[in-house]
Design an enzyme around this catalytic site. Structure first.
Site, PDB file in Angstrom:
ATOM      1  N   ARG A  90       0.795  -1.226   0.000  1.00 36.85           N
ATOM      2  CA  ARG A  90       0.000   0.000   0.000  1.00 36.85           C
ATOM      3  C   ARG A  90       0.826   1.273   0.000  1.00 36.85           C
ATOM      4  NH1 ARG A  90      -3.075  -4.006   1.916  1.00 36.85           N
ATOM      5  NH2 ARG A  90      -1.062  -4.588   2.768  1.00 36.85           N
ATOM      6  N   THR A  91       1.843   1.323   0.846  1.00 35.91           N
ATOM      7  CA  THR A  91       2.596   2.576   0.954  1.00 35.91           C
ATOM      8  C   THR A  91       3.323   2.851  -0.354  1.00 35.91           C
ATOM      9  OG1 THR A  91       2.854   2.111   3.293  1.00 35.91           O
ATOM     10  CG2 THR A  91       4.224   3.853   2.389  1.00 35.91           C
ATOM     11  N   LYS A 119      26.831  -4.065  -4.190  1.00 40.64           N
ATOM     12  CA  LYS A 119      28.273  -4.071  -4.490  1.00 40.64           C
ATOM     13  C   LYS A 119      29.062  -3.384  -3.386  1.00 40.64           C
ATOM     14  CE  LYS A 119      27.377  -3.281  -9.430  1.00 40.64           C
ATOM     15  NZ  LYS A 119      27.635  -2.242 -10.442  1.00 40.64           N
ATOM     16  N   ARG A 140      11.581   3.953   2.267  1.00 42.23           N
ATOM     17  CA  ARG A 140      11.250   3.073   3.391  1.00 42.23           C
ATOM     18  C   ARG A 140      12.473   2.247   3.709  1.00 42.23           C
ATOM     19  NH1 ARG A 140       6.145  -0.907   4.205  1.00 42.23           N
ATOM     20  NH2 ARG A 140       5.296   1.084   4.871  1.00 42.23           N
ATOM     21  N   HIS A 173       6.214   6.287  11.038  1.00 41.04           N
ATOM     22  CA  HIS A 173       5.568   6.113   9.732  1.00 41.04           C
ATOM     23  C   HIS A 173       4.642   7.329   9.549  1.00 41.04           C
ATOM     24  CE1 HIS A 173       4.060   4.343   6.206  1.00 41.04           C
ATOM     25  NE2 HIS A 173       3.751   3.136   6.625  1.00 41.04           N
TER      26      HIS A 173
HETATM   27  C1  NCD Z   1       2.473  -0.822   8.211  1.00 38.95           C
HETATM   28  C2  NCD Z   1       3.971  -0.660   8.231  1.00 38.95           C
HETATM   29  O1  NCD Z   1       4.670  -0.915   7.249  1.00 38.95           O
HETATM   30  O2  NCD Z   1       4.448  -0.234   9.293  1.00 38.95           O
HETATM   31  N1  NCD Z   1       2.002  -1.067   6.902  1.00 38.95           N
HETATM   32  C3  NCD Z   1       1.684  -0.006   6.106  1.00 38.95           C
HETATM   33  O3  NCD Z   1       2.523   0.780   5.759  1.00 38.95           O
HETATM   34  N2  NCD Z   1       0.399   0.162   5.792  1.00 38.95           N
HETATM   35  C4  NCD Z   1       1.946  -1.789   9.185  1.00 38.95           C
HETATM   36  C5  NCD Z   1       2.428  -3.204   9.140  1.00 38.95           C
HETATM   37  O4  NCD Z   1       3.269  -3.595   8.335  1.00 38.95           O
HETATM   38  O5  NCD Z   1       1.912  -3.965   9.945  1.00 38.95           O
END
Ligand code: NCD
Length: 359
Positions: A90-91, A119, A140, A173
């Site tokens: 999703r993100t 590398k 991320r 997040h």
């Molecule tokens: C969350 C995350 O990555 O922290 N997911 C997300 O971004 N919607 C929650 C999770 O992974 O449980």
């Protein structure tokens, strides 16, 4: 455009509180909107409301073909890099879709094994490489604080492009918290808003980064009560509780979901984050059976309350809840695309233009 991170050394910046750091993360001309988005503390109530209004505007404009094409022209001269070295559905996709709404072209690395990090290239060098080709980096990482370090590195380079933290370790997040707040705003829009509500968090509160970020953003509202429901081993960490205590926010720590549900306006379920287990299988030994939302909990939930989840879910919300009008997690997911489009637009200084365009 540039932010103030070039005015301060890394060690000095690193030692500041998140609130003090926030002052370095905006840029002239953005009216207080973030340049780098690194953690929840950057967002006060006014900014949250402005972002929600911008998301609503983008959502509305995109309904017509003309409007959608107008939006697509706004950032068609910009490129964004999605650098995701941790799993994501999703993100990643909602940031990608948000870029597409605004016309940005995108590139992505989803696995460090396919980039030169394999590398032996440092992350700092990788980020500088991305900034050579792109105008924004959405990242991320499993590493806490990495987005912050990279933002500082870039601001002190010849290509100070903005960074959006799309999840950093167990820590923060911020864009998930933005979409969670946006979802709560929309859910309670005609019912008096978020002030005075009770939000129940349930699941792995110790390692869930979305919990830390959202818990903080909720303190920007008046009289929001926070209830943390988890097995003792996975309870909310001390730093989150300390922030609430310091701010005089009412909160409760408990292990009974059944007792918490009847008083809830929102129940925020989370997954057991067993990827962080120090020894393999450690989470499986914890009895999590009482930390799941099913038909019995649904029967206890107020008529106008909402069930939320950052997703992905396992079995912590039974699928029998999915069609209930209070199940907000699907709409929450779509809200993520709109609020991320708003954040990206605001980062590029387009808030006013979008607010005032004739669509
Ligand atoms: C969350 C995350 O990555 O922290 N997911 C997300 O971004 N919607 C929650 C999770 O992974 O449980």
């Amino acid at each position: 455009m540039s932010d103030r991170l070039a005015d301060i050394g890394w060690e000095e910046f690193r030692g500041l509180s998140p609130e003090a750091k926030s002052g370095y993360l905006s840029a002239p001309g953005l009216g207080g909107m973030p340049y780098h988005t690194l953690f929840a503390q950057q967002f006060d109530r006014l900014i949250l409301e402005r972002l929600a209004a911008l998301a609503n505007r983008i959502r509305f404009i995109s309904k017509s073909r003309e409007g959608a094409l107008h939006l697509k022209g706004l950032l068609s001269h910009k490129r964004a890099m999605l650098y995701f070295s941790q799993p994501s559905s999703r993100t990643f996709l909602s940031h990608l879709a948000a870029c597409q709404i605004l016309g940005l072209t995108t590139g992505s690395v989803r696995d460090a094994a396919t980039s030169s990090e394999f590398k032996g290239e440092s992350k700092e060098d990788s980020i500088r490489t991305f900034s050579s080709y792109f105008d924004m980096i959405i990242m991320r990482s499993p590493e806490q604080g990495l987005a912050e370090k990279m933002a500082w590195e870039l601001s002190n380079s010849s290509r100070p492009v903005p960074i959006i933290n799309a999840g950093s370790g167990k820590d923060q997040h911020p864009t998930q918290a933005l979409l969670d707040i946006y979802t709560l705003m929309r859910s309670f829009e005609t019912k008096g808003g978020i002030d005075g509500r009770t939000v129940v968090f349930c699941g792995d509160l110790m390692r869930g980064r979305t919990v830390r970020s959202l818990s903080y953003l909720l303190t920007r509202f008046e009289g929001v009560r926070q209830v943390f429901v988890a097995p003792q081993e996975l309870q909310v960490p001390a730093d989150v509780v300390m922030v609430l205590a310091k701010k005089g926010v009412e909160f409760e720590v408990t292990d009974s979901l059944r007792d918490a549900v009847p008083g809830a306006d929102a129940v925020y379920m989370t997954r057991i984050q067993d990827e962080w287990d120090e020894s393999k299988g450690a989470s499986a030994k914890i009895d999590t059976s009482r930390f799941k939302f099913g038909a019995k909990e649904l029967a206890l939930l107020k008529a106008d309350a909402v069930i939320m989840h950052p997703l992905p879910r396992r079995d912590e919300i039974a699928t029998c809840c999915d069609r209930d009008p209070r199940a907000m997690y699907w709409r929450q997911m779509r809200n993520g695309m709109w609020i991320r489009a708003a954040l990206i637009a605001a980062t590029f200084g387009l808030e006013r233009e979008i607010a005032e365009c004739g669509y």
